[in-house]
Motif scaffolding. Structure first.
Motif, PDB file in Angstrom:
ATOM      1  N   THR A  87      -0.489  -3.285 -11.759  1.00  0.00           N
ATOM      2  CA  THR A  87      -1.590  -2.324 -11.656  1.00  0.00           C
ATOM      3  C   THR A  87      -2.914  -3.014 -11.346  1.00  0.00           C
ATOM      4  OG1 THR A  87      -1.951  -2.466 -14.032  1.00  0.00           O
ATOM      5  CG2 THR A  87      -0.506  -0.698 -13.247  1.00  0.00           C
ATOM      6  N   ASN A  88      -2.927  -4.356 -11.353  1.00  0.00           N
ATOM      7  CA  ASN A  88      -4.204  -5.048 -11.125  1.00  0.00           C
ATOM      8  C   ASN A  88      -4.128  -6.169 -10.089  1.00  0.00           C
ATOM      9  OD1 ASN A  88      -2.802  -6.929 -12.555  1.00  0.00           O
ATOM     10  ND2 ASN A  88      -4.112  -6.896 -14.352  1.00  0.00           N
ATOM     11  N   ALA A  89      -2.994  -6.318  -9.413  1.00  0.00           N
ATOM     12  CA  ALA A  89      -2.857  -7.324  -8.357  1.00  0.00           C
ATOM     13  C   ALA A  89      -1.803  -6.844  -7.369  1.00  0.00           C
ATOM     14  CB  ALA A  89      -2.448  -8.665  -8.949  1.00  0.00           C
ATOM     15  N   ASN A  90      -1.881  -7.312  -6.139  1.00  0.00           N
ATOM     16  CA  ASN A  90      -0.860  -6.972  -5.159  1.00  0.00           C
ATOM     17  C   ASN A  90       0.484  -7.526  -5.617  1.00  0.00           C
ATOM     18  OD1 ASN A  90      -2.863  -5.828  -3.640  1.00  0.00           O
ATOM     19  ND2 ASN A  90      -2.943  -7.466  -2.131  1.00  0.00           N
ATOM     20  N   THR A  91       1.551  -6.798  -5.312  1.00  0.00           N
ATOM     21  CA  THR A  91       2.903  -7.246  -5.640  1.00  0.00           C
ATOM     22  C   THR A  91       3.666  -7.381  -4.334  1.00  0.00           C
ATOM     23  OG1 THR A  91       2.856  -6.058  -7.751  1.00  0.00           O
ATOM     24  CG2 THR A  91       5.011  -6.694  -6.905  1.00  0.00           C
ATOM     25  N   ALA A  92       4.143  -8.590  -4.046  1.00  0.00           N
ATOM     26  CA  ALA A  92       4.956  -8.841  -2.859  1.00  0.00           C
ATOM     27  C   ALA A  92       6.341  -9.272  -3.334  1.00  0.00           C
ATOM     28  CB  ALA A  92       4.332  -9.913  -1.990  1.00  0.00           C
ATOM     29  N   ILE A  93       7.369  -8.592  -2.831  1.00  0.00           N
ATOM     30  CA  ILE A  93       8.736  -8.915  -3.229  1.00  0.00           C
ATOM     31  C   ILE A  93       9.597  -9.096  -1.985  1.00  0.00           C
ATOM     32  CG2 ILE A  93       8.554  -7.655  -5.410  1.00  0.00           C
ATOM     33  CD1 ILE A  93      10.391  -5.513  -3.976  1.00  0.00           C
ATOM     34  N   THR A  94      10.688  -9.803  -2.141  1.00  0.00           N
ATOM     35  CA  THR A  94      11.649  -9.975  -1.057  1.00  0.00           C
ATOM     36  C   THR A  94      12.849  -9.082  -1.330  1.00  0.00           C
ATOM     37  OG1 THR A  94      10.938 -12.252  -0.710  1.00  0.00           O
ATOM     38  CG2 THR A  94      13.080 -11.629   0.189  1.00  0.00           C
ATOM     39  N   VAL A  95      13.232  -8.309  -0.315  1.00  0.00           N
ATOM     40  CA  VAL A  95      14.411  -7.446  -0.396  1.00  0.00           C
ATOM     41  C   VAL A  95      15.395  -7.901   0.671  1.00  0.00           C
ATOM     42  CG1 VAL A  95      13.123  -5.474  -1.314  1.00  0.00           C
ATOM     43  CG2 VAL A  95      13.417  -5.719   1.156  1.00  0.00           C
ATOM     44  N   SER A  96      16.621  -7.380   0.593  1.00  0.00           N
ATOM     45  CA  SER A  96      17.616  -7.728   1.606  1.00  0.00           C
ATOM     46  C   SER A  96      18.450  -6.508   1.956  1.00  0.00           C
ATOM     47  CB  SER A  96      18.517  -8.858   1.105  1.00  0.00           C
ATOM     48  OG  SER A  96      19.301  -8.410   0.024  1.00  0.00           O
TER      49      SER A  96
ATOM     50  N   SER B  43       0.200  -2.730  -2.645  1.00  0.00           N
ATOM     51  CA  SER B  43      -1.203  -3.040  -2.903  1.00  0.00           C
ATOM     52  C   SER B  43      -1.631  -2.449  -4.239  1.00  0.00           C
ATOM     53  CB  SER B  43      -2.083  -2.469  -1.784  1.00  0.00           C
ATOM     54  OG  SER B  43      -3.448  -2.600  -2.116  1.00  0.00           O
ATOM     55  N   SER B  44      -2.392  -3.197  -4.987  1.00  0.00           N
ATOM     56  CA  SER B  44      -2.892  -2.693  -6.274  1.00  0.00           C
ATOM     57  C   SER B  44      -3.862  -1.535  -6.076  1.00  0.00           C
ATOM     58  CB  SER B  44      -3.563  -3.821  -7.063  1.00  0.00           C
ATOM     59  OG  SER B  44      -4.669  -4.331  -6.341  1.00  0.00           O
ATOM     60  N   GLN B  45      -4.361  -1.351  -4.851  1.00  0.00           N
ATOM     61  CA  GLN B  45      -5.262  -0.234  -4.555  1.00  0.00           C
ATOM     62  C   GLN B  45      -4.509   1.087  -4.421  1.00  0.00           C
ATOM     63  OE1 GLN B  45      -7.207  -1.581  -1.020  1.00  0.00           O
ATOM     64  NE2 GLN B  45      -8.626  -2.888  -2.134  1.00  0.00           N
ATOM     65  N   ASP B  46      -3.189   1.021  -4.205  1.00  0.00           N
ATOM     66  CA  ASP B  46      -2.380   2.229  -4.076  1.00  0.00           C
ATOM     67  C   ASP B  46      -1.927   2.663  -5.457  1.00  0.00           C
ATOM     68  OD1 ASP B  46      -2.542   2.397  -1.294  1.00  0.00           O
ATOM     69  OD2 ASP B  46      -0.946   0.924  -1.067  1.00  0.00           O
ATOM     70  N   LEU B  47      -2.665   3.570  -6.054  1.00  0.00           N
ATOM     71  CA  LEU B  47      -2.397   3.982  -7.429  1.00  0.00           C
ATOM     72  C   LEU B  47      -1.054   4.680  -7.589  1.00  0.00           C
ATOM     73  CD1 LEU B  47      -5.972   5.177  -8.440  1.00  0.00           C
ATOM     74  CD2 LEU B  47      -4.902   2.941  -8.788  1.00  0.00           C
ATOM     75  N   ASP B  48      -0.500   5.201  -6.500  1.00  0.00           N
ATOM     76  CA  ASP B  48       0.786   5.891  -6.584  1.00  0.00           C
ATOM     77  C   ASP B  48       1.938   4.928  -6.877  1.00  0.00           C
ATOM     78  OD1 ASP B  48       2.277   8.487  -6.172  1.00  0.00           O
ATOM     79  OD2 ASP B  48       3.310   7.168  -4.751  1.00  0.00           O
ATOM     80  N   THR B  49       1.819   3.664  -6.449  1.00  0.00           N
ATOM     81  CA  THR B  49       2.893   2.697  -6.679  1.00  0.00           C
ATOM     82  C   THR B  49       2.671   1.864  -7.938  1.00  0.00           C
ATOM     83  OG1 THR B  49       1.848   1.015  -5.284  1.00  0.00           O
ATOM     84  CG2 THR B  49       3.410   2.514  -4.219  1.00  0.00           C
ATOM     85  N   ALA B  50       1.434   1.717  -8.365  1.00  0.00           N
ATOM     86  CA  ALA B  50       1.114   0.869  -9.523  1.00  0.00           C
ATOM     87  C   ALA B  50       1.801   1.382 -10.780  1.00  0.00           C
ATOM     88  CB  ALA B  50      -0.393   0.818  -9.730  1.00  0.00           C
ATOM     89  N   GLY B  51       2.464   0.477 -11.493  1.00  0.00           N
ATOM     90  CA  GLY B  51       3.129   0.823 -12.739  1.00  0.00           C
ATOM     91  C   GLY B  51       4.530   1.393 -12.572  1.00  0.00           C
ATOM     92  N   GLN B  52       4.995   1.588 -11.327  1.00  0.00           N
ATOM     93  CA  GLN B  52       6.341   2.110 -11.075  1.00  0.00           C
ATOM     94  C   GLN B  52       7.376   0.986 -11.226  1.00  0.00           C
ATOM     95  OE1 GLN B  52       7.089   5.221 -10.612  1.00  0.00           O
ATOM     96  NE2 GLN B  52       5.167   6.164 -10.009  1.00  0.00           N
TER      97      GLN B  52
END
Length: 158
Positions: free
Chosen positions: A17-26, A38-47
């Protein structure tokens, strides 16, 4: 759009909720790509990230500095709405009325192309009999005349 996305070790991760999250998927072949939240996208933060998604929709961008060469790396998909991670399987219902068999399903909120397949045996082989069906934000359906022979039907999207 990415399809058949495996989150691997990132499954169960809570999006920051306070930093960008980058993950690797396959995908099933083991090919990888980075997804950015992006931490600016409140819809994804905390999911919480799932184990698997049928599709993930986002903006393809490139995260390279201006002087970086070669310019053919660091691509990522940025997801701004958690609903763009589709984890629900396609559920199909069938109804027989007056000699017509109708398949129906809840269409995804994107303009996916659906294909209808049939086989004489549940294990296949399945052969496409209708392709490029489009239903956006509505119920998808396909009707055909019923036959006296046993038929197994399947609907597929990306």
């Amino acid at each position: 759009m990415l399809t058949n996305v495996y989150f691997g070790t990132n499954a169960g991760l809570v999006i920051s909720t306070n930093a960008n999250t980058a993950i690797t998927v396959s995908n099933a072949a083991g090919e990888t790509l980075t997804i950015l939240f992006s931490s600016q996208d409140l819809d994804t933060a905390g999911q919480v990230l799932p184990d698997f998604a049928y599709s993930v929709v986002g903006v393809l961008n490139q995260n390279l500095g201006n002087a970086a060469t070669p310019r053919n790396s660091a691509y990522q998909v940025e997801v701004s709405r958690f609903s763009d991670i589709v984890t629900n399987p396609l559920v199909i219902s069938s109804a027989l009325d007056s000699g017509t068999n109708t398949l129906s399903w809840d269409a995804a909120p994107y303009s996916y192309a659906y294909s209808a397949y049939s086989a004489s045996n549940v294990t296949g082989p399945y052969v496409a009999f209708k392709t490029n069906l489009h239903f956006t934000n509505t119920v998808g359906s396909y009707s055909e005349s019923a036959t006296a022979t046993q038929k197994f039907l399947r609907i597929s999207t990306p």
